[in-house]
Design a protein around this motif. Structure first.
Motif, PDB file in Angstrom:
ATOM      1  N   PHE A   1      27.940  40.328  51.912  1.00  0.00           N
ATOM      2  CA  PHE A   1      27.679  39.196  51.430  1.00  0.00           C
ATOM      3  C   PHE A   1      28.677  39.731  50.462  1.00  0.00           C
ATOM      4  CE2 PHE A   1      26.412  36.726  48.066  1.00  0.00           C
ATOM      5  CZ  PHE A   1      26.940  35.471  48.194  1.00  0.00           C
ATOM      6  N   SER A   2      28.994  39.135  49.863  1.00  0.00           N
ATOM      7  CA  SER A   2      29.800  39.819  47.895  1.00  0.00           C
ATOM      8  C   SER A   2      30.331  38.531  46.948  1.00  0.00           C
ATOM      9  CB  SER A   2      31.674  39.977  48.520  1.00  0.00           C
ATOM     10  OG  SER A   2      31.435  41.607  49.968  1.00  0.00           O
ATOM     11  N   TYR A   3      30.149  38.278  46.570  1.00  0.00           N
ATOM     12  CA  TYR A   3      30.103  37.322  45.120  1.00  0.00           C
ATOM     13  C   TYR A   3      31.564  37.649  44.278  1.00  0.00           C
ATOM     14  CZ  TYR A   3      26.961  38.880  42.227  1.00  0.00           C
ATOM     15  OH  TYR A   3      25.005  39.769  41.227  1.00  0.00           O
ATOM     16  N   ALA A   4      31.706  36.607  43.570  1.00  0.00           N
ATOM     17  CA  ALA A   4      32.995  36.857  42.251  1.00  0.00           C
ATOM     18  C   ALA A   4      32.650  35.637  41.523  1.00  0.00           C
ATOM     19  CB  ALA A   4      34.257  37.147  42.849  1.00  0.00           C
ATOM     20  N   TYR A   5      32.500  35.894  40.166  1.00  0.00           N
ATOM     21  CA  TYR A   5      31.832  35.289  38.635  1.00  0.00           C
ATOM     22  C   TYR A   5      33.978  35.231  38.638  1.00  0.00           C
ATOM     23  CZ  TYR A   5      27.081  36.410  38.729  1.00  0.00           C
ATOM     24  OH  TYR A   5      26.203  35.948  39.107  1.00  0.00           O
ATOM     25  N   TRP A   6      33.519  33.920  37.688  1.00  0.00           N
ATOM     26  CA  TRP A   6      35.423  33.788  36.853  1.00  0.00           C
ATOM     27  C   TRP A   6      36.569  33.353  38.088  1.00  0.00           C
ATOM     28  CZ3 TRP A   6      32.725  32.921  32.798  1.00  0.00           C
ATOM     29  CH2 TRP A   6      32.149  33.841  32.054  1.00  0.00           C
ATOM     30  N   THR A   7      36.187  32.687  39.092  1.00  0.00           N
ATOM     31  CA  THR A   7      36.784  32.547  39.879  1.00  0.00           C
ATOM     32  C   THR A   7      37.304  31.363  40.248  1.00  0.00           C
ATOM     33  OG1 THR A   7      36.266  34.629  41.006  1.00  0.00           O
ATOM     34  CG2 THR A   7      38.079  33.819  42.621  1.00  0.00           C
TER      35      THR A   7
END
Ligand code: HEM
Length: 774
Positions: free
Chosen positions: A442-448
């Motif tokens: 699992f990965s996540y990215a903010y401000w996207t």
């Protein structure tokens, strides 16, 4: 104004600019410094990669002062002092000597700590190094034209802002030692000149720029103020599932899909919220803790004033653009779904009505509700409860623990139930997101920010975002059988569908007319214009009644809770996360079924809070004794409206108000309000102040400002059975699913976050069971 913080062993004075998630900081030599030493400082910026370049204006405005621009290029930071004589392309500026002390670039952040010598004065100006001068920041979302060149031109910034840099507090006796941080650094000096004479063109032609600058990367790895990914994202990694949006729907999806072993990426357009998500927005009274305003339930009423960066700026309704979505900024009211919520009458297919209990049980297991949120077991600020008893008991209401019997919603009242635990906001963030984050798949990215979904006919191939760290030009691909889960919310999901050529023709045409968005639309032959995206929306119409009663503590109307809370309450909360701040403002809830003039049953919900929003009254009243009842119409509401996009910015907005389009809704709510008012008349010392007794209830409701009817409980824009099928698959596509409030076909009995998460549980189970997936 700047505050003190420490990073890389340096004591900085700076700000965390929360709209773009950027840290800015500065430190100056001791005030005893003289000569050249007195004219330098160290600065730092820590920047989410979405921001292609960052600028600083040391005189607080663009024209006629020292500017600094910087951007990442491969693993280096390229920088350049600049000067502009107006709102034109700033040109390289000679004078400052700028040295990189530390820099790093990874998949989520770029960071630059620099020494700026001869930087406190410039052509025609200077900064106050021992006061509180205004500094300004700017950010650019499009890449500079020649990233490897410090003299590169670039487009105008996409945003700018100002702050008071308290240079008076920024002098550090250890300044000299800070100059030695980092190891392999290269000094650079821009040997360029600038012309102040060219004000007519955006590119100065009278300037010769011979830049000897190179940049540097240090061997140090940095820790940034917020962490974003659990797994470094190399570009472009394809994913089995890309989830757009980190609200309740997206976070449940993230957990269930990653638990099933799928390779999952979640993109969130905003940033962190609670401390555990990397949030740092700690109220001043909680300084030194990691308890942000989003952790502390009692800060809820402070969400609506000041710099409300957590609201989506392109949605003309309150929508949460941060991790947790609305659940990170709401009052926390949390109701288990009812049979009626999932009924065929409410628009649900039988496959859902037959099975929902299984999935609601999963939700309750992960996130039990509480109506007594302070961990010491004591109820705080509950003076409204006995007053409401005096109003509701004579009306035939019974008291109960509401979530113990979710289906009992007629003539019932009880203490408000929340999604809080351990005295903190809990919700999907401290449950589903917390466990998802532990998984390597699992990965996540903010401000996207997702702009559109790329597709070839019915086949979705990936997601177009503004985050170039996730893929070239921000495009994130799917694995061959991969799927996209759209969880961008009742406004965001329709907006992304329109930008992907899905929805009514008039909306897609607005996209086609927008020069930035149009190139990402599929060819017109592939537009799916029969889907009623944005239609059929509902939101609870709600009306406030305001009363006074001498027993009430209006809690100063919640005004001082952020900056100057009652000291004993703040101290108690800091010590043990108990007390007033362990709960939010709603204290009592009640429900009643009402027959409408059309013979249909509609439910009325009441939410009781000490304090008030606005009072309109001809009479003096004691503001410290006010409480308000927000009365909503819920299950059974027949009015519907429409959501669309605004032509210019493509922001999502209400096209047709969904409240009281059917007069039967209004008549029913007026009936319910009148019953409450009638009973309240018999309660000693209870005074109705809004509407006051110069205003009839009917007039009050007729003249209620439409936007004040908004409860921010939007459902229906992508209704199941209309836009998505019973597996939440968007009709006409083979691998695009929607998992958020927009698929819910009709309003729920209570505040909807519980239903949204239960729907996500069931929806993801369906999606995982569906053949053909990754
Ligand atoms: C192509 C380059 C640039 C162009 C065309 C440009 C243009 C403009 C324009 C038109 C405004 C007024 C915006 C408004 O009031 O809404 C503005 C404001 C501003 N710009 Fe720029 N800008 C550029 C680069 C920069 C850079 C590199 C910096 C700083 C490093 C900067 C700093 C500012 C600041 C601080 C403001 C707000 C305060 C003020 O109005 O002076 N600009 N810019």
């Amino acid at each position: 104004q700047s505050v003190a913080y420490t990073d890389s062993g340096i004591n900085f004075q700076g700000i965390f600019e929360t709209t773009h998630g950027i840290q800015y900081g500065f430190v100056f030599p001791p005030t005893t410094a003289t000569g050249a030493t007195a004219q330098e400082f160290i600065g730092e910026i820590i920047v989410p990669v979405v921001n292609q370049w960052v600028g600083l204006a040391f005189g607080g405005q663009m024209a006629d002062n020292l500017l600094m621009v910087a951007w990442p290029n491969a693993n280096n930071i390229v920088f350049s002092p600049r000067y502009a004589t107006g709102y034109i392309q700033p040109t390289p500026y000679a004078g400052p000597t700028v040295t990189t002390l530390e820099s790093s670039v990874n998949s989520t952040y770029w960071k630059w700590i620099f020494r700026c010598q001869n930087c406190t004065t410039w052509d025609g100006g200077s900064m106050d190094t021992n006061g509180g001068p205004v500094f300004a920041w700017v950010i650019g979302l499009s890449p500079v034209f020649t990233p490897s060149s410090p003299a590169s031109d670039f487009n105008e910034h996409d945003d700018f802002g100002f702050w008071g840099e308290i240079t008076a507090d920024a002098h550090d006796p250890n300044y000299a030692s800070y100059l030695n941080i980092g190891s392999s650094t290269t000094t650079s000096k821009s040997s360029t000149t600038t012309s102040k004479s060219s004000t007519t063109t955006s590119k100065s032609s009278t300037t010769t720029t011979t830049t000897t600058t190179t940049t540097t990367s240090s061997t140090k790895t940095t820790t940034s103020t917020t962490s974003t990914t659990t797994t470094p994202l190399t570009s472009p990694t394809p994913y089995d599932y890309i989830i757009i949006g980190g609200g309740p729907g997206g976070l449940v999806s993230a957990d269930r899909l990653s638990a099933a072993g799928k390779k999952v990426l979640l993109v969130e357009r905003g940033g962190p919220s609670t401390g555990e998500t990397g949030g740092t927005d700690v109220p001043p009274w909680a300084n030194g803790t990691s308890l942000t305003r989003f952790d502390i339930p009692g800060e809820f009423q402070a969400m609506f004033s000041g710099n409300t960066y957590w609201f989506c700026k392109d949605v003309n309704s309150f929508a949460g653009c941060l991790v947790g979505g609305g659940s990170s900024i709401n009052g926390g009211l949390y109701w288990y779904p009812t049979d009626a919520d999932y009924s065929a009458a409410n628009g649900w297919p039988t496959s859902w009505t037959n099975n929902f209990n299984t999935y609601t049980a999963l939700l309750k297991n992960r996130l039990p509700s509480t109506d007594n949120p302070s961990p010491d077991g004591i109820r705080y600020l509950e003076q409204t409860y006995p007053v409401m008893q005096s109003i509701l008991n004579p009306m035939g209401y019974q008291a109960g623990t509401i979530n113990n019997n979710p289906n009992f919603k007629d003539h019932v009242y009880g203490y408000s139930a929340y999604n809080f635990q351990e005295g903190k906001r809990w919700g999907p963030v401290a449950t589903y997101f917390r466990t998802a984050k532990t998984r390597p798949n699992f990965s996540y990215a903010y401000w996207t920010y997702a702009t559109s979904i790329a597709r070839n006919g019915s086949l979705i191939t990936g997601v177009q975002t503004n985050n170039t760290a996730l893929g070239p030009n921000g495009f994130i691909p799917l694995t061959p059988k991969g799927r996209v889960i759209l969880s961008a919310g009742s406004f965001g999901s329709p907006r992304i569908l329109f930008q992907s050529g899905i929805g009514p023709l008039d909306q897609i045409q607005l996209v086609a007319a927008n020069p930035t968005a149009a190139p990402f639309l599929p060819p017109q032959s592939q537009w799916l214009t029969t889907l009623p995206v944005g239609y059929n929306v509902q939101d609870n119409p709600s009306i406030n009644l305001m009363f006074t009663h001498p027993s009430i503590d209006a809690y100063d109307n919640w005004a001082p809770i952020l900056d100057d809370p009652r000291p004993a309450d703040a101290a108690q909360y800091l010590k043990s996360q108990t007390g007033v701040f362990a709960g939010s403002s709603p204290k009592v809830n009640f429900w009643q079924a009402l027959g409408g003039p059309d013979g249909k049953t509609r439910y009325m919900q009441g939410t009781v809070r000490p304090g008030f929003d606005s009072v309109t009254t001809a009479y003096p009243y004691n503001a410290s004794q006010v409480f308000s009842i927000t009365v909503y119409l819920s299950t059974g509401v027949t009015s519907r409206g429409r959501i669309g996009i605004s032509s210019s910015q493509l922001g999502a907005s209400i096209l047709t108000n969904p409240w009281f389009t059917d007069p039967n809704d209004k008549a029913t709510l007026v009936n319910g309000l009148q019953q409450i008012i009638n009973s309240a008349k018999n309660v000693p010392q209870l005074t109705l102040i809004t509407p006051d007794n110069t205003t009839t209830l009917q007039d009050y409701v007729d003249n209620y400002p439409p936007t004040s009817l908004n409860s921010n409980h939007w459902v229906g824009a992508n209704s199941i059975g209309k836009v998505v099928d019973s597996n939440l698959l968007v009709n006409g596509t083979s691998n695009l699913f929607i998992v958020d409030a927009s698929v819910i076909p009709s309003l729920a009995t209570g505040n909807p976050q519980g239903l949204v998460m239960a729907v996500a549980e069931q929806g993801i189970a369906n999606i995982l069971a569906l053949a053909g997936g990754p």
